[in-house]
Design a protein around this motif. Structure first.
Motif, PDB file in Angstrom:
ATOM      1  N   ALA A 276      -7.915 -14.756   5.112  1.00 18.30           N
ATOM      2  CA  ALA A 276      -6.668 -13.980   5.168  1.00 18.30           C
ATOM      3  C   ALA A 276      -6.362 -13.386   3.801  1.00 18.30           C
ATOM      4  CB  ALA A 276      -5.514 -14.870   5.633  1.00 18.30           C
ATOM      5  N   VAL A 277      -6.493 -14.199   2.767  1.00 23.00           N
ATOM      6  CA  VAL A 277      -6.266 -13.715   1.401  1.00 23.00           C
ATOM      7  C   VAL A 277      -7.255 -12.608   1.050  1.00 23.00           C
ATOM      8  CG1 VAL A 277      -6.468 -14.348  -1.050  1.00 23.00           C
ATOM      9  CG2 VAL A 277      -5.185 -15.804   0.515  1.00 23.00           C
ATOM     10  N   ASN A 278      -8.504 -12.771   1.440  1.00 21.07           N
ATOM     11  CA  ASN A 278      -9.522 -11.749   1.146  1.00 21.07           C
ATOM     12  C   ASN A 278      -9.150 -10.393   1.745  1.00 21.07           C
ATOM     13  OD1 ASN A 278     -11.132 -13.532  -0.282  1.00 21.07           O
ATOM     14  ND2 ASN A 278     -12.431 -14.032   1.479  1.00 21.07           N
ATOM     15  N   TYR A 279      -8.739 -10.401   3.020  1.00 23.17           N
ATOM     16  CA  TYR A 279      -8.430  -9.132   3.682  1.00 23.17           C
ATOM     17  C   TYR A 279      -7.075  -8.573   3.249  1.00 23.17           C
ATOM     18  CZ  TYR A 279     -12.616  -9.007   6.502  1.00 23.17           C
ATOM     19  OH  TYR A 279     -13.928  -8.910   6.901  1.00 23.17           O
ATOM     20  N   TYR A 280      -6.093  -9.455   3.016  1.00 17.86           N
ATOM     21  CA  TYR A 280      -4.835  -8.965   2.464  1.00 17.86           C
ATOM     22  C   TYR A 280      -5.078  -8.324   1.099  1.00 17.86           C
ATOM     23  CZ  TYR A 280      -1.551 -11.109   5.824  1.00 17.86           C
ATOM     24  OH  TYR A 280      -0.825 -11.426   6.945  1.00 17.86           O
ATOM     25  N   SER A 281      -5.964  -8.936   0.310  1.00 14.08           N
ATOM     26  CA  SER A 281      -6.255  -8.408  -1.026  1.00 14.08           C
ATOM     27  C   SER A 281      -6.877  -7.025  -0.960  1.00 14.08           C
ATOM     28  CB  SER A 281      -7.180  -9.362  -1.779  1.00 14.08           C
ATOM     29  OG  SER A 281      -6.552 -10.609  -2.016  1.00 14.08           O
ATOM     30  N   LEU A 282      -7.784  -6.826  -0.002  1.00 16.63           N
ATOM     31  CA  LEU A 282      -8.407  -5.504   0.153  1.00 16.63           C
ATOM     32  C   LEU A 282      -7.338  -4.443   0.402  1.00 16.63           C
ATOM     33  CD1 LEU A 282     -11.477  -6.353   2.423  1.00 16.63           C
ATOM     34  CD2 LEU A 282     -11.561  -5.603   0.031  1.00 16.63           C
ATOM     35  N   ALA A 283      -6.427  -4.734   1.324  1.00 12.31           N
ATOM     36  CA  ALA A 283      -5.376  -3.761   1.644  1.00 12.31           C
ATOM     37  C   ALA A 283      -4.354  -3.654   0.519  1.00 12.31           C
ATOM     38  CB  ALA A 283      -4.695  -4.160   2.949  1.00 12.31           C
ATOM     39  N   ALA A 284      -4.014  -4.781  -0.073  1.00 13.33           N
ATOM     40  CA  ALA A 284      -3.009  -4.790  -1.146  1.00 13.33           C
ATOM     41  C   ALA A 284      -3.464  -3.978  -2.347  1.00 13.33           C
ATOM     42  CB  ALA A 284      -2.711  -6.226  -1.573  1.00 13.33           C
TER      43      ALA A 284
END
Length: 237
Positions: free
Chosen positions: A71-79
């Motif tokens: 979740a952190v990995n994909y949120y980070s990509l978008a963030a």
């Protein structure tokens, strides 16, 4: 050559749009596993909204095993590409430490990024970090400013915190009328904690002061009515 490139781009764009429509249809049918596969395909192609959805699905365990690191990995990509909701959600994960190492400095960084784009939930949370001195230097003045701005925008979270600041005299002179006023605002907006705090304060505040505080609360909720609730997906885009 340019025409061929343009046609190829149109085909790719059309295909991506179709995949997103298919993913949404699976979500509406509550076929979360199928939806996850479609969204993840688009997320890996660089679709920011798909990255946000995949992060949410990992965080909730919808259609896939719950995995906060993913979740952190994909949120980070978008963030990192400026997606406001992903920045806020990423900050929340760092603040709570759910499934990862708690990191208040990272939380403050991402709340600030999201707040700079107008996310009032992030601003309220950033105010809380300044209030407590978590991940940032404690600053009551800034905390109160952020709380008030968020409260005026319809965020309920700051009501109790503002009441607490006035009750304890944190960055402001101790003021039971203002404390009661904020607890009353919270109560009027459905907060059980606000109701309980009001009840407890009646042992230390006069009826005249209660009346003054309630008049202030009435004026405040009239001036700043609750905003309508927007569709969650529209807010996320």
């Amino acid at each position: 050559m340019r025409i061929l490139l343009s046609l190829l781009l149109m085909v790719i764009t059309s295909s991506a749009h179709a995949d997103m429509v298919t993913a949404r249809e699976f979500m509406m049918k509550k076929d979360y596993e199928a939806a996850f596969k479609e969204y993840k395909t688009e997320a890996q192609r660089g679709n920011i909204f798909a990255q946000y959805i995949v992060a949410q699905m990992y965080a909730r365990g919808e259609g896939v095993k719950r995995d906060m690191r993913e979740a952190v990995n994909y949120y980070s990509l978008a963030a990192n590409t400026g997606h406001m909701k992903s920045q806020n959600n990423l900050a929340n994960i760092y603040m709570t430490g759910h499934g990862i190492v708690q990191n208040f400095s990272e939380a403050a960084y991402w709340f600030k990024k999201s707040a700079e784009q107008g996310n009032m939930l992030s601003l309220a949370s950033l105010g809380e970090l300044y209030h407590r001195g978590y991940g940032v230097d404690q600053d009551y003045k800034l905390a109160r400013e952020y709380y008030e701005r968020a409260a005026e925008a319809g965020i309920k979270k700051p009501y109790i915190n503002l009441g607490t600041m006035y009750f304890n005299g944190e960055g402001v002179p101790k003021d039971y009328i203002m404390a009661y006023m904020w607890f009353d605002v919270a109560d009027r907006r459905g907060s059980l904690e606000g109701n309980v705090n009001k009840f407890d304060m009646r042992t230390i505040i006069s009826e005249d002061d209660v009346a003054k505080a309630e008049a202030l609360a009435e004026a405040w909720v009239t001036k700043f009515p609750e905003p309508p609730k927007d569709d969650e997906e529209n807010k996320a885009k």
